[in-house]
Design a protein around this motif. Structure first.
Motif: not given
Lengths: 628, 628
Positions: B118-120, B108-112, B412-418
């Motif tokens: 990045v591998r989650t 998923g997207p790297d939070p930073d 979308k990533p923001e709609d779901m916990d990694p």
């Protein structure tokens, strides 16, 4: 199994892309060839399968038979042979159809009622777990099918020329210095003779080998004195262990070695027919099937055996004989050997330790990769001297073992403790399983200065596999199973604690391997070929697979290969898999080690990570002077 | 593998003796047949392989293609399918050449730095060990090769009739009540039509099934709205998990499902092309390969992908649709179904859960053994009613699962916990592995009164194998692996503590099975056939293998079979193997149990050892009125 290197493969990936001679291989027997193999038995068939992996070598294999073998005599498949089948790509298919030996039972006279036999012992096969492969029984004809299929599917597309027998050979001048006279035994022109010329002649033509006779060599040894009737039958019986391998000794000194066969219904019995003096040898061979069955019933008493179908039978006397050399050179090193014999042509012995086919196959593999290397320019001719030197000693050891075993089998119960046979069977299990072979130091076997770095890989013995985790896909992989019969040397690099961190010893070694003119990957890399064309390097790291970033692996362990020059991901391994730690299981030092392995899976050398000079010297000797 | 029943088998034992139709099978398409299968895809091919085991049934399988499939789209092989391959005799060959999934990673997207992935998470495949078989990836074309080989090697010697397509069908009078019009698509007379008559018509002709249309049935469901580009490619990349199954979600809502393929170099990517409204559906299908690669590179950022070779590609929108019934009967039970559909002809869904080929094969197996039983007189016609009843519900469940999974994949990533996607993957592993199928009570599925006697064998679910020791030869055997696809019912008798001692409940049961007129072995045994011709009985004993005397086993577990009427030794097992105790592992009561298993390996009933009346009633229902 790797494929798709050169684009999408739709069909059976066991059919490798044709190359070299395989692209337009002459269907009919040619006048000239690089290697002529006489005989499609186990020794000849494995040699064909191995040579077909060298598509710049034109090998032919002939047999007097008109076609496929229907019923072969050999059936015992030791674990080393299954390991070998794995390398040739068909182990699981054999396992699926074979009978598997997991226990052997021992029967002797009932002390209270000696006319009756009773079970006296039960021994687990391979109690030490010397191999991950099973001990099998399957007909030799099927093994030949598989090896010849492997030869046909290999880049060289080698198929047998049936209907030709060897008549004679003589040395001539020229590039193809062995002139061979053949006779047609099937097909058009039966009885006619033909002369061909070959660089090397390989006699895999059995105990009465005409190739051996043509060299003036003889099988030497004690003459036979014990006769056996052997039969493959389907029968009705109340003997409880009819589906278990069993050694049976009766009160009157008779004995049976009983071997269940594949498929649930067939079995083989070797029935003791007693001692024969030489003058009676001819007569014993006339023993009828009825007589063998009658004797079997006597020995099995109180159990009975009623034969319903006889698939094959024979009567024979045990002989233990071996030739002094397996090639045509009397003084080793004086000239290049041009004619070789292997398998039963070199050594005969009883069938009862189940060794013949197995040792013959290892003869064939030992010789054929060396022929492939010499003929494809990967090695000097003197590599061929090592064949007879290495394999003749194995034959001597085998005959000694077999003599002991068959003498014990034939001993009267009162002369031997009932547990002794079982104890011998268990104690010596590594030998008949095929793993006691240990080649002496030579141009392809190093000396033991650094053996302590990898105590589980004795130099000269076969590379004993163990579990790893492949980094790229987290697959559990038995590391040795990647050592397929592709003719390549293998270099296993076991990293030390620093792994592949910048500045580590492993990284320094990798850089040397990739770039130094003395590196075997530079000095012995064929023009325009992939870096791993002749030597395959694998890296084993002491870390868990999910702690390793494969994209940081040195090039030599992560090379670009094939037409599309994409990465080969299958060379980097974690030593850890569940509870297994490869370093612990195989005694690999935490300081790391390099283990060099021959194309036929024998450990050639053990070296420290920084022994670049020794590594260069080893390969320069084994592969000949570097190109530079 | 059992062979040699009828004498010595020299060649490949996978080639079974020809029988019935297999002895003189017409090479050309006939005017009449018992079963006509349309389509050689996974559903049709398994049906052919199963029907070829019934040599008194004349089945034909046609395909519009001129020959073998070169590149198939499906590639996911769940463990249940590998279990199925084992039953058809080719599991190990598929395993040897396939890619094996042991882990799946989530990116998923790297939070930073959200532009970078990045591998989650990392999830182990089948963490519960629900099956001893692996989860594989291999091209559908190879699976068809193996099933068609099995059909060719089976007693019925079934081979496809290529170059024919289905045009239409109608009901007529007579023994062969389905008249089918075919059109020649390859070979002589392309374009010409021909009429044949069959007892049963099987439409395995894919999502655009003409057989389905001919019955007036439709796929019903939500219209598509999410588009994907899919490609099988060889590429250069620095993405570290290129050899690991991976779900990748980028910051902008794009996603990739990445599947490594067999052979080390090829992989498949499903690349998200976003939502499309219905009017745009046609346009999205024109998306170029360059555009798909560009989008893949965006999602993979900071990693890059450079495609070197495209083996296959497609652009499609996800549809989730299913038909209401899988046969031509609107009111179940009102008449015998004559036309069936299976596989993609019945259900379509996204490819991303890797389910399509797997569910289709189970459709095919479910239908084909039933057709074999009805046509060979082993079952009443109403057995065929159970096909649509059982399989339609599976399709509904599948579509529900796939909808959930593909919606999560597209979120979308923001709609779901990694971690949510990884957790769902692990939590629901049994479903995509193929083991959640649980058939409801019916004429071939009993009710659960006695389920407590074998809690590890839920009635209606597939028989879950475990280790045993075969008594006759001390071989470790996975008990379920004997349940080959030979069309037989199986009866596993788990003895109680008294084993087979005289007067035990197991001995009493055996005597009833052997002799009572109501016993299925008496009432449903074909004239002159071996006692186990239609029902195979196995005995599992709670004692160690070396404490069991197989010669005391009751006849039904140690019968005389084949031309030579010799014993079958492979029906008696010890529940103990090393540390394993089958009774403990599968919750079998120490009071013993009978477990009845269908020809396609589903548990049909669990009964106490003395439930002879229930057992008789079950088989009388499943197999029809007894002969007496």
């Amino acid at each position: 199994m790797q494929f798709h290197h050169h684009g999408y493969v739709s069909g059976d990936p066991r059919v490798q892309p044709a190359a070299g001679i395989g692209r337009g291989r002459p269907a009919e027997l040619t006048d000239e060839m690089d290697v002529l193999i006489v005989g499609t038995g186990p020794a000849g068939a494995i040699a064909a399968a191995q040579l077909a992996q060298f598509p710049d070598v034109h090998a032919r294999i002939i047999d007097r038979r008109p076609g496929r073998l229907e019923v072969g005599q050999a059936d015992g498949i030791q674990a080393r042979s299954v390991e070998t089948f794995q390398a040739f790509g068909f182990a699981n298919r054999v396992i699926d159809e074979a009978y598997r030996i997991t226990e052997m039972t021992f029967w002797g006279p009932d002390p209270d009622e000696p006319r009756n036999i009773v079970r006296t012992a039960r021994a687990v096969d391979d109690p030490e777990g010397v191999s991950e492969f099973p001990h099998l029984i399957v007909n030799q004809a099927r093994i030949l099918d598989y090896f010849l299929e492997a030869a046909r599917n290999a880049p060289g597309r080698l198929v047998p020329d049936y209907g030709w027998e060897f008549v004679s050979q003589r040395r001539i001048e020229g590039d193809h210095p062995v002139e061979v006279t053949l006779r047609r035994t099937a097909g058009d022109g039966v009885g006619s003779e033909r002369v061909v010329r070959t660089r090397f002649l390989v006699g895999a033509d059995g105990a009465r080998s005409a190739v051996r006779r043509s060299m003036g060599r003889r099988l030497e040894g004690k003459s036979a004195n014990h006769a056996w009737g052997v039969m493959d039958v389907i029968a009705d019986t109340d003997f409880p262990d009819i589906r278990t391998k069993a050694a049976i000794q009766s009160h009157d000194g008779g004995s049976i070695l009983h071997i269940p066969r594949e498929g649930n219904h067939l079995f083989r019995m070797y029935v003791d027919l007693g001692e024969v003096d030489e003058s009676a040898a001819g007569r014993v061979r006339e023993t009828t099937q009825e007589e063998v069955e009658r004797r079997a019933n006597e020995i099995l008493h109180p159990y009975t055996l009623e034969v319903r179908d006889v698939a094959w039978r024979s009567v024979y006397e045990v002989g233990h004989r071996v030739t002094d050399r397996f090639d045509d050179v009397d003084e080793p090193g004086s000239r290049c050997p041009r004619v070789f014999i292997l398998g039963d042509a070199c050594h005969t012995h009883s069938a009862k330790a189940g060794q013949g086919m197995n040792v013959s196959m290892q003869d064939g593999w030992n010789l054929s990769w060396k022929l492939g290397h010499v003929l494809s320019g990967r090695a000097p001719e003197r590599l061929l001297d090592t064949y007879s030197g290495e394999r003749q000693q194995i034959a001597v050891d085998l005959i000694e073992f077999d003599r002991t075993w068959s003498t014990m089998m034939a001993a009267k119960p009162e002369d031997m403790d009932p547990g002794e046979l079982a104890a011998f069977y268990t104690r010596t299990a590594e030998f008949p399983a095929g793993f006691m072979t240990e080649y002496a130091p030579s141009m392809i076997t190093g000396t033991a200065e650094h053996q302590h770095l990898a105590t589980g890989f004795p130099i000269g013995k076969r590379f004993r596999s163990a579990w790893t985790t492949r980094v790229c896909d987290a697959n559990p992989i038995h590391l040795g199973h990647h050592a397929t019969a592709d003719g390549r040397w293998r270099l296993y690099v076991f990293a030390d604690r620093d792994g592949i961190a910048e500045g580590s010893r492993t990284t320094a070694l990798a850089r040397w391997l990739e770039t130094d003119p003395a590196s075997p990957f530079v000095a012995h890399r064929p023009e325009g070929a992939d870096p791993d064309a002749w030597i395959d390097a694998k890296l084993v790291l002491p870390a868990a697979h999910d702690e390793i970033d494969i994209t940081t692996a040195p090039e030599v362990f992560w090379p670009r290969v094939g037409e599309f020059q994409v990465r080969d991901y299958e060379k980097v391994y974690s030593a850890l898999r569940g509870d297994h730690d490869f370093y612990e299981e195989r005694g690999v030092s935490r300081d790391g080690a390099i283990v060099v392995v021959r194309p036929a899976q024998y450990v050639a050398h053990v070296l420290p990570l920084d022994a670049t000079a020794e590594l260069a010297a080893f390969f320069d000797t084994a592969m000949g002077a570097p190109r530079a």
